[in-house]
Motif scaffolding. Sequence first.
Motif, PDB file in Angstrom:
ATOM      1  N   UNK A 295      -1.936  79.759 -46.547  1.00  0.00           N
ATOM      2  CA  UNK A 295      -2.401  80.816 -47.457  1.00  0.00           C
ATOM      3  C   UNK A 295      -3.929  80.909 -47.444  1.00  0.00           C
ATOM      4  N   UNK A 296      -4.589  79.753 -47.386  1.00  0.00           N
ATOM      5  CA  UNK A 296      -6.055  79.755 -47.299  1.00  0.00           C
ATOM      6  C   UNK A 296      -6.508  80.422 -46.004  1.00  0.00           C
ATOM      7  N   UNK A 297      -5.822  80.109 -44.895  1.00  0.00           N
ATOM      8  CA  UNK A 297      -6.157  80.734 -43.614  1.00  0.00           C
ATOM      9  C   UNK A 297      -5.995  82.259 -43.688  1.00  0.00           C
TER      10      UNK A 297
ATOM     11  N   UNK B 205      -5.014  78.536 -36.373  1.00  0.00           N
ATOM     12  CA  UNK B 205      -3.821  79.362 -36.467  1.00  0.00           C
ATOM     13  C   UNK B 205      -2.819  78.806 -37.472  1.00  0.00           C
ATOM     14  N   UNK B 206      -1.583  79.238 -37.353  1.00  0.00           N
ATOM     15  CA  UNK B 206      -0.539  78.848 -38.308  1.00  0.00           C
ATOM     16  C   UNK B 206       0.403  77.810 -37.713  1.00  0.00           C
TER      17      UNK B 206
ATOM     18  N   UNK C  11     -13.586  81.478 -38.901  1.00  0.00           N
ATOM     19  CA  UNK C  11     -13.524  81.016 -37.519  1.00  0.00           C
ATOM     20  C   UNK C  11     -12.508  79.894 -37.369  1.00  0.00           C
ATOM     21  N   UNK C  12     -12.549  78.956 -38.305  1.00  0.00           N
ATOM     22  CA  UNK C  12     -11.618  77.826 -38.256  1.00  0.00           C
ATOM     23  C   UNK C  12     -10.178  78.301 -38.386  1.00  0.00           C
TER      24      UNK C  12
ATOM     25  N   UNK D 107      -8.451  87.603 -43.724  1.00  0.00           N
ATOM     26  CA  UNK D 107      -8.615  88.926 -44.345  1.00  0.00           C
ATOM     27  C   UNK D 107     -10.062  89.157 -44.766  1.00  0.00           C
ATOM     28  N   UNK D 108     -10.698  88.120 -45.324  1.00  0.00           N
ATOM     29  CA  UNK D 108     -12.084  88.270 -45.760  1.00  0.00           C
ATOM     30  C   UNK D 108     -13.012  88.496 -44.570  1.00  0.00           C
TER      31      UNK D 108
END
Length: 335
Positions: free
Chosen positions: A60-62, A50-51, A44-45, A67-68
Motif C-alpha cells: 500500500x505504501x508503494x 515492485x510488488x 524510485x524505491x 501515485x504521488x
Amino acid sequence: MGGAGMSAALLVQALRQPASVAALDGAGWNALIAAARAERLIGTLALRIGDGPVPEPVRRIWADARREAERETRQALWEADRAAAALADWDGPVVLLKGTAYAAAGLTAGEGRFIGDLDILVPRGAMADVEQRLIAAGWEWVKQDPYDDAYYRQWMHELPPLIHRDRDRMIDVHHTILPLTARQKPDADAMLAAAVPITGKLYILSPEDRVCHAAAHMLADGDLAGGLRNLWDIHCLLADADLRKLDARARRHGIAPHVRQAQRLADALYGTGKARLTLWDRIVLRRLLARDGWGGESRKLLRSAFYIRSHWLRMPPLMLARHLLTKWRKGHRPG
C-alpha cells in the motif's frame, strides 16, 4: 534501533539489489521506508522493488508513492509546458534541468522521482527578457528582502526564485550551473550549444553535460543534503554518457575532479563497489549515510562541517564572512 547510517545503508542496498529486501524484518522495513521518505527516494524505491515478496502494508505504501510520483511528474511537465508557452515568442531554447528534464526526456533518473521546482537554463544575456516574460505570465518574486534580491542578481547562477501566483509552483531561471563566486567556471554557453531538443521549445542538456551538472550540483556547491538521491541520479545518468566524452566535457567545465569523484561514489554505493576510494571519498560517504535507524539525520558535527564547506565553496573568505554575518543578523540559522 541501530546506529548511524543503518537506514541509509538499507536504502542503498535495496536500490542496488532490490531482492535484498526479502530478508528484512518489521524493524528493517520501518528503517528502509523512513530513509526512503527522508531522501525523497520512496517513489524510485517502490518502482525498483515492485510488488514482489513484500508485506501487504508495504504494498500500500508503494502504491501511494507511485501515485504521488506520477502526480508530481504530471505537474512538473505541465509547469514546463507553461514556461515554454510564456517564452514562446522569445528567440531561444528553454533548457530543462534536473528532475523535470529527466521526466520530460523519459530517462531512468526520472522514474519514480519526486520533482520540486522547475529549473531552466537560458543565456545570461537573456535573463532580463526571460524574467519579464515570466512575470507577465503570472510568476512573482519570492525574495522580498532587498539584500537577498541583490545577492542573487550580482553573485548567483540564477535569478531570485519566482512563484506562480495561481499555481503556487516555483521556477528557478539559471544562466549557468554554479554561483559566479565559485572557484569553478563551467562553460554555460557550451552547454546551451550542445543541448538536445525534446519537443518544440524545450531542450535537455547533452548526456555528458547532464552528468557534469549533477556532479557540480552535488559536490561543488551544496552541503550534500539529499545526496543519496543526487547520487542515484548520477548513477542513472552515467549509463547514457560516453565516458571519454564525459572526461573531456568535465575538463572543459573545470569540474573534472568532481565528476570523477561522483563516478567513484556512484560505483561505491549503487554500482560494482570496485572503485578505489580516497580518504575524502570515504568522508563524503559518511556524510551521505548520516541517518539513524528512524531515517533522521545523524552525525551533527559532520553535517555542520559540510554546511560550512558549502558556503566556503561558493565565495571567497571575506565575502563569506560578510554574507554569513548579514544572514545571522537577519535571524537565519543552519538546520
